[in-house]
Design a protein around this motif. Structure first.
Motif, PDB file in Angstrom:
ATOM      1  N   UNK A 297       0.878  -1.285  -0.033  1.00 54.23           N
ATOM      2  CA  UNK A 297      -0.069  -0.157  -0.014  1.00 54.23           C
ATOM      3  C   UNK A 297       1.004   1.268  -0.091  1.00 54.23           C
ATOM      4  N   UNK A 298       1.904   1.246   0.729  1.00 49.37           N
ATOM      5  CA  UNK A 298       2.774   2.359   1.037  1.00 49.37           C
ATOM      6  C   UNK A 298       3.496   2.729  -0.505  1.00 49.37           C
ATOM      7  N   UNK A 299       3.842   1.698  -1.142  1.00 53.04           N
ATOM      8  CA  UNK A 299       4.597   1.673  -2.463  1.00 53.04           C
ATOM      9  C   UNK A 299       3.589   2.344  -3.397  1.00 53.04           C
ATOM     10  N   UNK A 300       2.424   2.107  -3.428  1.00 49.34           N
ATOM     11  CA  UNK A 300       1.598   2.574  -4.309  1.00 49.34           C
ATOM     12  C   UNK A 300       1.180   4.115  -3.962  1.00 49.34           C
ATOM     13  N   UNK A 301       1.141   4.360  -2.666  1.00 47.10           N
ATOM     14  CA  UNK A 301       0.589   5.834  -2.173  1.00 47.10           C
ATOM     15  C   UNK A 301       1.888   6.523  -2.249  1.00 47.10           C
ATOM     16  N   UNK A 302       3.123   6.018  -2.406  1.00 47.15           N
ATOM     17  CA  UNK A 302       4.313   7.033  -2.591  1.00 47.15           C
ATOM     18  C   UNK A 302       4.272   7.496  -4.238  1.00 47.15           C
ATOM     19  N   UNK A 303       3.514   6.883  -5.043  1.00 46.90           N
ATOM     20  CA  UNK A 303       3.507   7.349  -6.387  1.00 46.90           C
ATOM     21  C   UNK A 303       2.320   8.104  -6.859  1.00 46.90           C
ATOM     22  N   UNK A 304       1.207   8.042  -6.206  1.00 40.23           N
ATOM     23  CA  UNK A 304      -0.180   8.624  -6.713  1.00 40.23           C
ATOM     24  C   UNK A 304      -0.732   9.120  -5.178  1.00 40.23           C
ATOM     25  N   UNK A 305      -1.091  10.302  -5.230  1.00 32.59           N
ATOM     26  CA  UNK A 305      -1.942  10.788  -4.201  1.00 32.59           C
ATOM     27  C   UNK A 305      -3.486  10.032  -4.296  1.00 32.59           C
ATOM     28  N   UNK A 306      -3.957   9.407  -3.270  1.00 32.30           N
ATOM     29  CA  UNK A 306      -5.013   8.689  -3.340  1.00 32.30           C
ATOM     30  C   UNK A 306      -5.242   8.049  -1.841  1.00 32.30           C
ATOM     31  N   UNK A 307      -6.569   7.785  -1.703  1.00 30.39           N
ATOM     32  CA  UNK A 307      -7.110   7.405  -0.145  1.00 30.39           C
ATOM     33  C   UNK A 307      -6.494   5.934   0.060  1.00 30.39           C
ATOM     34  N   UNK A 308      -5.846   5.641   0.941  1.00 31.78           N
ATOM     35  CA  UNK A 308      -5.403   4.213   1.266  1.00 31.78           C
ATOM     36  C   UNK A 308      -6.480   3.208   1.300  1.00 31.78           C
ATOM     37  N   UNK A 309      -7.759   3.756   1.384  1.00 36.02           N
ATOM     38  CA  UNK A 309      -8.789   2.871   1.521  1.00 36.02           C
ATOM     39  C   UNK A 309      -9.161   2.293   0.033  1.00 36.02           C
ATOM     40  N   UNK A 310      -8.542   2.964  -1.002  1.00 39.65           N
ATOM     41  CA  UNK A 310      -9.047   2.754  -2.355  1.00 39.65           C
ATOM     42  C   UNK A 310      -7.981   1.832  -2.787  1.00 39.65           C
ATOM     43  N   UNK A 311      -6.883   1.200  -2.006  1.00 40.22           N
ATOM     44  CA  UNK A 311      -5.874   0.233  -2.512  1.00 40.22           C
ATOM     45  C   UNK A 311      -6.527  -1.128  -1.698  1.00 40.22           C
ATOM     46  N   UNK A 312      -7.112  -2.041  -2.450  1.00 38.82           N
ATOM     47  CA  UNK A 312      -7.873  -2.937  -2.118  1.00 38.82           C
ATOM     48  C   UNK A 312      -7.267  -4.304  -2.327  1.00 38.82           C
ATOM     49  N   UNK A 313      -7.762  -5.306  -1.819  1.00 38.92           N
ATOM     50  CA  UNK A 313      -7.573  -6.836  -2.247  1.00 38.92           C
ATOM     51  C   UNK A 313      -6.079  -7.084  -2.472  1.00 38.92           C
ATOM     52  N   UNK A 314      -5.114  -6.490  -1.392  1.00 40.12           N
ATOM     53  CA  UNK A 314      -3.824  -6.732  -1.309  1.00 40.12           C
ATOM     54  C   UNK A 314      -3.416  -8.123  -1.197  1.00 40.12           C
ATOM     55  N   UNK A 315      -2.750  -9.031  -2.168  1.00 36.34           N
ATOM     56  CA  UNK A 315      -2.286 -10.151  -1.723  1.00 36.34           C
ATOM     57  C   UNK A 315      -0.662 -10.331  -2.160  1.00 36.34           C
ATOM     58  N   UNK A 316      -0.165 -10.565  -1.255  1.00 39.74           N
ATOM     59  CA  UNK A 316       1.524 -10.793  -1.056  1.00 39.74           C
ATOM     60  C   UNK A 316       1.843 -12.300  -1.044  1.00 39.74           C
TER      61      UNK A 316
END
Length: 90
Positions: free
Chosen positions: A30-49
């Motif tokens: 989530x942090x990696x994505x948010x480091x590139x684009x300003x957006x709400x962290x709640x919009x980063x969903x269904x993260x599978x590692x």
């Protein structure tokens, strides 16, 4: 600038070329994505590692910005860390 088209159903599935073996966790993806684009962290969903890679769902508007951001790495001679996920194989 060439646009990278994503699914217009409202979300896009992205492939991240890092996983648990690289120290990735759900919060780190989530942090990696948010480091590139300003957006709400709640919009980063269904993260599978997984061991060597990860997947994440994001709204399609932000997906194009995220993909463009990571595509710039390709121009520096490295493969992009984040790309649009391919369709699931049966």
């Amino acid at each position: 600038i060439r646009k990278i088209r994503v699914d217009r159903k409202g979300k896009a599935r992205l492939f991240v070329a890092k996983g648990r073996a690289d120290g990735m966790t759900i919060p780190k993806v989530v942090e990696l994505i948010l480091s590139r684009v300003r957006m709400d962290s709640r919009d980063v969903r269904d993260v599978r590692v997984y061991d060597k890679f990860s997947f994440v769902n994001v709204p399609f508007r932000e997906a194009e910005l995220i993909l463009e951001s990571f595509r710039q790495e390709k121009q520096k001679g490295k493969p992009p860390l984040v790309v649009k996920a391919k369709a699931k194989r049966d």
